[in-house]
Design a protein around this motif. Sequence first.
Motif, mmCIF file in Angstrom:
data_model
loop_
_atom_site.group_PDB
_atom_site.id
_atom_site.type_symbol
_atom_site.label_atom_id
_atom_site.label_comp_id
_atom_site.label_asym_id
_atom_site.label_seq_id
_atom_site.Cartn_x
_atom_site.Cartn_y
_atom_site.Cartn_z
ATOM 1 N N LEU A 20 0.826 -1.211 0.000
ATOM 2 C CA LEU A 20 0.000 0.000 0.000
ATOM 3 C C LEU A 20 0.857 1.258 0.000
ATOM 4 O O LEU A 20 0.578 2.203 -0.742
ATOM 5 C CB LEU A 20 -0.944 0.002 1.199
ATOM 6 N N ARG A 21 1.906 1.266 0.811
ATOM 7 C CA ARG A 21 2.796 2.437 0.845
ATOM 8 C C ARG A 21 3.468 2.644 -0.509
ATOM 9 O O ARG A 21 3.642 3.786 -0.957
ATOM 10 C CB ARG A 21 3.832 2.293 1.956
ATOM 11 N N ASP A 22 3.846 1.546 -1.174
ATOM 12 C CA ASP A 22 4.455 1.650 -2.502
ATOM 13 C C ASP A 22 3.508 2.293 -3.513
ATOM 14 O O ASP A 22 3.948 2.928 -4.470
ATOM 15 C CB ASP A 22 4.887 0.272 -3.009
ATOM 16 N N LEU A 23 2.212 2.123 -3.289
ATOM 17 C CA LEU A 23 1.201 2.735 -4.148
ATOM 18 C C LEU A 23 0.826 4.140 -3.681
ATOM 19 O O LEU A 23 -0.107 4.732 -4.187
ATOM 20 C CB LEU A 23 -0.055 1.851 -4.179
#
Length: 75
Positions: A20-23
């Motif tokens: 999620l953080r990567d997105l």
Amino acid sequence: MSDKRSTGSDVSRGLAAQKLRDLRVTILAVGLGSQSDLNQMAEVVVEDDHVFRVTRDEDLKIPANRIIDLILKGE
């Protein structure tokens, strides 16, 4: 949102949070009740002030207002 300690693995929770953080998704963790695990919730958020605990129904207003502020600011 969680009302107790997660029964899932730390690795799977961490991997899901990282995806999620990567997105570029901002993760907010809300613990419902006194049995919610603040340490587990803190592991998935980036900012310490993105963890909330609500122990009584009437306490919902404070984190709800903060969450709305974060959304409106795009954080």
